[in-house]
Motif scaffolding. Structure first.
Motif, PDB file in Angstrom:
ATOM      1  N   ASP A 233       0.831  -1.203   0.000  1.00 25.39           N
ATOM      2  CA  ASP A 233       0.000   0.000   0.000  1.00 25.39           C
ATOM      3  C   ASP A 233       0.871   1.262   0.000  1.00 25.39           C
ATOM      4  N   LYS A 234       0.214   2.428   0.026  1.00 27.03           N
ATOM      5  CA  LYS A 234       0.964   3.700  -0.017  1.00 27.03           C
ATOM      6  C   LYS A 234       1.946   3.823   1.145  1.00 27.03           C
ATOM      7  N   ASP A 235       1.534   3.409   2.314  1.00 24.06           N
ATOM      8  CA  ASP A 235       2.436   3.492   3.462  1.00 24.06           C
ATOM      9  C   ASP A 235       3.685   2.644   3.246  1.00 24.06           C
ATOM     10  N   ALA A 236       3.516   1.451   2.712  1.00 29.58           N
ATOM     11  CA  ALA A 236       4.666   0.569   2.453  1.00 29.58           C
ATOM     12  C   ALA A 236       5.561   1.161   1.372  1.00 29.58           C
ATOM     13  N   ILE A 237       4.963   1.738   0.357  1.00 31.11           N
ATOM     14  CA  ILE A 237       5.750   2.378  -0.710  1.00 31.11           C
ATOM     15  C   ILE A 237       6.533   3.552  -0.138  1.00 31.11           C
ATOM     16  N   TYR A 238       5.867   4.360   0.674  1.00 27.94           N
ATOM     17  CA  TYR A 238       6.541   5.493   1.302  1.00 27.94           C
ATOM     18  C   TYR A 238       7.690   5.017   2.184  1.00 27.94           C
ATOM     19  N   ALA A 239       7.436   3.999   3.001  1.00 29.21           N
ATOM     20  CA  ALA A 239       8.467   3.481   3.903  1.00 29.21           C
ATOM     21  C   ALA A 239       9.677   2.979   3.121  1.00 29.21           C
ATOM     22  N   LYS A 240       9.439   2.298   2.005  1.00 33.43           N
ATOM     23  CA  LYS A 240      10.554   1.804   1.187  1.00 33.43           C
ATOM     24  C   LYS A 240      11.319   2.970   0.558  1.00 33.43           C
ATOM     25  N   ALA A 241      10.593   3.956   0.068  1.00 36.45           N
ATOM     26  CA  ALA A 241      11.251   5.132  -0.525  1.00 36.45           C
ATOM     27  C   ALA A 241      12.067   5.871   0.530  1.00 36.45           C
ATOM     28  N   ALA A 242      11.514   6.011   1.731  1.00 38.45           N
ATOM     29  CA  ALA A 242      12.238   6.690   2.821  1.00 38.45           C
ATOM     30  C   ALA A 242      13.490   5.905   3.205  1.00 38.45           C
ATOM     31  N   ALA A 243      13.387   4.583   3.259  1.00 39.59           N
ATOM     32  CA  ALA A 243      14.547   3.754   3.605  1.00 39.59           C
ATOM     33  C   ALA A 243      15.634   3.863   2.546  1.00 39.59           C
ATOM     34  N   GLN A 244      15.248   3.884   1.283  1.00 36.09           N
ATOM     35  CA  GLN A 244      16.225   4.043   0.202  1.00 36.09           C
ATOM     36  C   GLN A 244      16.903   5.406   0.286  1.00 36.09           C
ATOM     37  N   PHE A 245      16.121   6.443   0.542  1.00 36.87           N
ATOM     38  CA  PHE A 245      16.685   7.784   0.671  1.00 36.87           C
ATOM     39  C   PHE A 245      17.646   7.832   1.861  1.00 36.87           C
ATOM     40  N   ALA A 246      17.232   7.278   2.985  1.00 39.01           N
ATOM     41  CA  ALA A 246      18.081   7.291   4.182  1.00 39.01           C
ATOM     42  C   ALA A 246      19.395   6.556   3.931  1.00 39.01           C
ATOM     43  N   ALA A 247      19.339   5.438   3.241  1.00 31.14           N
ATOM     44  CA  ALA A 247      20.566   4.686   2.944  1.00 31.14           C
ATOM     45  C   ALA A 247      21.490   5.494   2.034  1.00 31.14           C
ATOM     46  N   MET A 248      20.925   6.149   1.046  1.00 30.49           N
ATOM     47  CA  MET A 248      21.724   6.985   0.143  1.00 30.49           C
ATOM     48  C   MET A 248      22.361   8.140   0.912  1.00 30.49           C
ATOM     49  N   MET A 249      21.592   8.817   1.754  1.00 29.41           N
ATOM     50  CA  MET A 249      22.132   9.934   2.534  1.00 29.41           C
ATOM     51  C   MET A 249      23.195   9.450   3.507  1.00 29.41           C
ATOM     52  N   ASP A 250      22.961   8.324   4.152  1.00 26.72           N
ATOM     53  CA  ASP A 250      23.946   7.792   5.086  1.00 26.72           C
ATOM     54  C   ASP A 250      25.267   7.509   4.376  1.00 26.72           C
ATOM     55  N   ALA A 251      25.194   6.933   3.189  1.00 30.55           N
ATOM     56  CA  ALA A 251      26.420   6.640   2.436  1.00 30.55           C
ATOM     57  C   ALA A 251      27.164   7.925   2.086  1.00 30.55           C
ATOM     58  N   ARG A 252      26.434   8.932   1.610  1.00 26.24           N
ATOM     59  CA  ARG A 252      27.082  10.194   1.233  1.00 26.24           C
ATOM     60  C   ARG A 252      27.652  10.936   2.438  1.00 26.24           C
ATOM     61  N   LEU A 253      26.879  10.999   3.498  1.00 26.77           N
ATOM     62  CA  LEU A 253      27.345  11.723   4.681  1.00 26.77           C
ATOM     63  C   LEU A 253      28.474  10.972   5.382  1.00 26.77           C
ATOM     64  N   SER A 254      28.406   9.653   5.419  1.00 20.69           N
ATOM     65  CA  SER A 254      29.462   8.862   6.064  1.00 20.69           C
ATOM     66  C   SER A 254      30.796   9.039   5.368  1.00 20.69           C
ATOM     67  N   LYS A 255      30.754   9.106   4.067  1.00 21.34           N
ATOM     68  CA  LYS A 255      31.992   9.322   3.312  1.00 21.34           C
ATOM     69  C   LYS A 255      32.581  10.692   3.675  1.00 21.34           C
ATOM     70  N   ALA A 256      31.729  11.693   3.739  1.00 19.68           N
ATOM     71  CA  ALA A 256      32.191  13.056   4.026  1.00 19.68           C
ATOM     72  C   ALA A 256      32.686  13.205   5.460  1.00 19.68           C
ATOM     73  N   ILE A 257      31.986  12.623   6.393  1.00 21.65           N
ATOM     74  CA  ILE A 257      32.291  12.842   7.805  1.00 21.65           C
ATOM     75  C   ILE A 257      33.568  12.133   8.237  1.00 21.65           C
ATOM     76  N   GLY A 258      34.088  11.273   7.392  1.00 19.98           N
ATOM     77  CA  GLY A 258      35.302  10.546   7.714  1.00 19.98           C
ATOM     78  C   GLY A 258      36.578  11.365   7.615  1.00 19.98           C
ATOM     79  N   ILE A 259      36.498  12.570   7.136  1.00 19.85           N
ATOM     80  CA  ILE A 259      37.671  13.448   7.036  1.00 19.85           C
ATOM     81  C   ILE A 259      38.203  13.712   8.444  1.00 19.85           C
TER      82      ILE A 259
END
Length: 185
Positions: free
Chosen positions: A35-61
């Motif tokens: 349903d819409k909630d499940a689609i939203y949750a999956k989209a949010a999880a994908q976004f969070a994983a992408m942001m975590d990867a980008r921010l983790s790379k940067a914060i390692g300086i």
């Protein structure tokens, strides 16, 4: 699907609209994603994983100031590259959080994850600064709040330059608190 949710929010889209954007019919969409909630949750999880990867790379300086600057710059790039999007979660979940438990949970988890992300980095810095008495959880929350503010201001149309200037102010404050010897002269 995420793009449509990002621009219109959960209550601003229909399953039919999401299905069209995904090039699927509604029954196939529901079978594949739920349903819409499940689609939203999956989209949010994908976004969070992408942001975590980008921010983790940067914060390692190694240098705290440079690490925070790189992390905020990475977020600003995500928030503004395709237009004034802001953060997928911070700019969509709050509107639904009072009435939708899925969005409320996603929002709460996101806020906690952002603060924990910054806290881990600040704790690394504390290990380098003997005797530092800075309130690291509060400073991490301030960094998280700045990230939220950048997301909202990006959504409101602030330019990347304006956002970077705003982020610089909190970076200077945090670095002064965590690494006072750097600024004691």
């Amino acid at each position: 699907m995420r793009r449509q949710l990002w621009t219109a929010g959960l209550s601003g889209v229909s399953l039919d609209g999401i299905a069209r954007s995904a090039g699927m019919n509604r029954p196939s969409l529901a079978a594949a994603f739920g349903d819409k909630d499940a689609i939203y949750a999956k989209a949010a999880a994908q976004f969070a994983a992408m942001m975590d990867a980008r921010l983790s790379k940067a914060i390692g300086i190694a240098d705290l100031s440079a690490a925070l600057q790189a992390a905020f710059n990475a977020a600003i790039d995500v928030y503004t590259t395709d237009g004034p999007d802001g953060c997928f979660v911070i700019c969509t979940a709050p509107a639904e959080a009072l009435t939708n438990p899925v969005c409320r949970t996603i929002l709460q988890q996101s806020l906690e994850a952002i603060d924990a992300f910054f806290l881990r980095r600040l704790e690394l810095e504390r290990g380098r600064s003997i005797g530092n008495r800075a309130d690291l959880p509060m400073l991490a929350a301030q960094l998280g709040a700045m990230l939220h503010s950048l997301a909202l201001r990006a959504r409101a149309g602030w330019s990347p330059e304006q956002l970077r200037s705003l982020a610089d102010s909190v970076i200077r404050h945090v670095v002064r608190e965590v690494c006072p010897s750097v600024h004691d002269g």
